[in-house]
Motif scaffolding. Sequence first.
Motif, mmCIF file in Angstrom:
data_model
loop_
_atom_site.group_PDB
_atom_site.id
_atom_site.type_symbol
_atom_site.label_atom_id
_atom_site.label_comp_id
_atom_site.label_asym_id
_atom_site.label_seq_id
_atom_site.Cartn_x
_atom_site.Cartn_y
_atom_site.Cartn_z
ATOM 1 N N ALA A 39 1.006 -0.878 0.319
ATOM 2 C CA ALA A 39 -0.344 -0.789 -0.222
ATOM 3 C C ALA A 39 -0.340 -0.679 -1.743
ATOM 4 N N VAL A 40 0.755 -0.139 -2.308
ATOM 5 C CA VAL A 40 0.811 0.061 -3.755
ATOM 6 C C VAL A 40 2.100 -0.538 -4.298
ATOM 7 N N ASN A 41 1.974 -1.369 -5.325
ATOM 8 C CA ASN A 41 3.141 -1.943 -5.983
ATOM 9 C C ASN A 41 3.798 -0.834 -6.801
ATOM 10 N N SER A 42 5.041 -0.520 -6.480
ATOM 11 C CA SER A 42 5.723 0.600 -7.133
ATOM 12 C C SER A 42 5.995 0.363 -8.613
ATOM 13 N N VAL A 43 5.969 -0.864 -9.055
ATOM 14 C CA VAL A 43 6.226 -1.171 -10.463
ATOM 15 C C VAL A 43 4.935 -1.155 -11.280
ATOM 16 N N THR A 44 3.917 -1.866 -10.786
ATOM 17 C CA THR A 44 2.683 -2.011 -11.548
ATOM 18 C C THR A 44 1.619 -0.974 -11.197
ATOM 19 N N GLY A 45 1.738 -0.365 -10.023
ATOM 20 C CA GLY A 45 0.732 0.583 -9.566
ATOM 21 C C GLY A 45 -0.498 -0.103 -8.994
ATOM 22 N N GLU A 46 -0.465 -1.427 -8.938
ATOM 23 C CA GLU A 46 -1.588 -2.190 -8.403
ATOM 24 C C GLU A 46 -1.722 -1.950 -6.898
ATOM 25 N N ILE A 47 -2.964 -1.810 -6.447
ATOM 26 C CA ILE A 47 -3.227 -1.570 -5.031
ATOM 27 C C ILE A 47 -3.468 -2.904 -4.332
ATOM 28 N N ASN A 48 -2.779 -3.106 -3.214
ATOM 29 C CA ASN A 48 -2.941 -4.298 -2.394
ATOM 30 C C ASN A 48 -3.944 -3.965 -1.289
ATOM 31 N N TRP A 49 -5.223 -4.243 -1.527
ATOM 32 C CA TRP A 49 -6.272 -3.894 -0.577
ATOM 33 C C TRP A 49 -6.153 -4.687 0.710
ATOM 34 N N ALA A 50 -5.412 -5.784 0.709
ATOM 35 C CA ALA A 50 -5.238 -6.598 1.912
ATOM 36 C C ALA A 50 -4.065 -6.138 2.767
ATOM 37 N N CYS A 51 -3.387 -5.081 2.361
ATOM 38 C CA CYS A 51 -2.228 -4.591 3.111
ATOM 39 C C CYS A 51 -2.643 -4.195 4.525
ATOM 40 N N PRO A 52 -1.929 -4.687 5.538
ATOM 41 C CA PRO A 52 -2.248 -4.311 6.914
ATOM 42 C C PRO A 52 -2.161 -2.802 7.159
ATOM 43 N N CYS A 53 -1.387 -2.103 6.337
ATOM 44 C CA CYS A 53 -1.237 -0.660 6.511
ATOM 45 C C CYS A 53 -2.534 0.092 6.240
ATOM 46 N N LEU A 54 -3.486 -0.528 5.539
ATOM 47 C CA LEU A 54 -4.772 0.105 5.281
ATOM 48 C C LEU A 54 -5.805 -0.237 6.351
ATOM 49 N N GLY A 55 -5.427 -1.127 7.255
ATOM 50 C CA GLY A 55 -6.353 -1.528 8.301
ATOM 51 C C GLY A 55 -7.606 -2.136 7.697
ATOM 52 N N ASP A 56 -8.733 -1.867 8.334
ATOM 53 C CA ASP A 56 -10.009 -2.388 7.845
ATOM 54 C C ASP A 56 -10.730 -1.419 6.925
ATOM 55 N N LEU A 57 -10.141 -0.261 6.654
ATOM 56 C CA LEU A 57 -10.849 0.768 5.891
ATOM 57 C C LEU A 57 -11.352 0.282 4.543
ATOM 58 N N ALA A 58 -10.586 -0.542 3.862
ATOM 59 C CA ALA A 58 -10.967 -0.971 2.514
ATOM 60 C C ALA A 58 -12.048 -2.045 2.515
ATOM 61 N N VAL A 59 -12.250 -2.701 3.638
ATOM 62 C CA VAL A 59 -13.208 -3.807 3.664
ATOM 63 C C VAL A 59 -14.365 -3.587 4.628
ATOM 64 N N GLN A 60 -14.269 -2.579 5.484
ATOM 65 C CA GLN A 60 -15.289 -2.372 6.504
ATOM 66 C C GLN A 60 -16.480 -1.581 5.954
ATOM 67 N N PRO A 61 -17.676 -2.204 5.945
ATOM 68 C CA PRO A 61 -18.856 -1.444 5.557
ATOM 69 C C PRO A 61 -19.163 -0.407 6.643
ATOM 70 N N PRO A 62 -19.816 0.637 6.362
ATOM 71 C CA PRO A 62 -20.449 0.951 5.083
ATOM 72 C C PRO A 62 -19.594 1.825 4.170
ATOM 73 N N CYS A 63 -18.391 2.232 4.611
ATOM 74 C CA CYS A 63 -17.597 3.185 3.821
ATOM 75 C C CYS A 63 -16.432 2.542 3.068
ATOM 76 N N GLY A 64 -16.325 1.231 3.087
ATOM 77 C CA GLY A 64 -15.201 0.556 2.444
ATOM 78 C C GLY A 64 -15.069 0.854 0.961
ATOM 79 N N ASP A 65 -16.181 0.789 0.250
ATOM 80 C CA ASP A 65 -16.133 1.056 -1.190
ATOM 81 C C ASP A 65 -15.790 2.516 -1.478
ATOM 82 N N THR A 66 -16.311 3.417 -0.648
ATOM 83 C CA THR A 66 -16.007 4.844 -0.813
ATOM 84 C C THR A 66 -14.528 5.101 -0.550
ATOM 85 N N PHE A 67 -13.978 4.398 0.455
ATOM 86 C CA PHE A 67 -12.546 4.512 0.721
ATOM 87 C C PHE A 67 -11.739 4.029 -0.473
ATOM 88 N N LYS A 68 -12.114 2.891 -1.037
ATOM 89 C CA LYS A 68 -11.390 2.339 -2.184
ATOM 90 C C LYS A 68 -11.371 3.322 -3.349
#
Length: 111
Positions: A39-68
């Motif tokens: 979910a997180v690039n250890s070098v850049t710190g960039e978050i991979n929101w498409a990572c399967p390890c996050l499931g649908d939490l980052a994209v599923q309304p209505p709480c996706g943005d709050t999760f992010k």
Amino acid sequence: MSEVQQISSKDTVLFIDKETNHAAIEELERKTLSGGQGAVNSVTGEINWACPCLGDLAVQPPCGDTFKISFACFVRSTTEPKGMDCADAFRQLQGCFREHPEIYGRDAGDD
């Protein structure tokens, strides 16, 4: 000298000697430093929101943005213990989960 150990039916550990396996080690280090599939690039710190390890939490309304917001806060947190500065963001996320038990499950309201 190399040694292979089967840890489980799906996990194998390969111990290799750096002098005789230099090219293989460099390739493994490149893959590890590129962030892999986490979910997180250890070098850049960039978050991979498409990572399967996050499931649908980052994209599923209505709480996706709050999760992010709460997850990004935790990833970037520098407090000890890690994430203590994100308590408000996680309270908001928990509140959103509680408001939508039909989506996030009935256990979301448990403390």
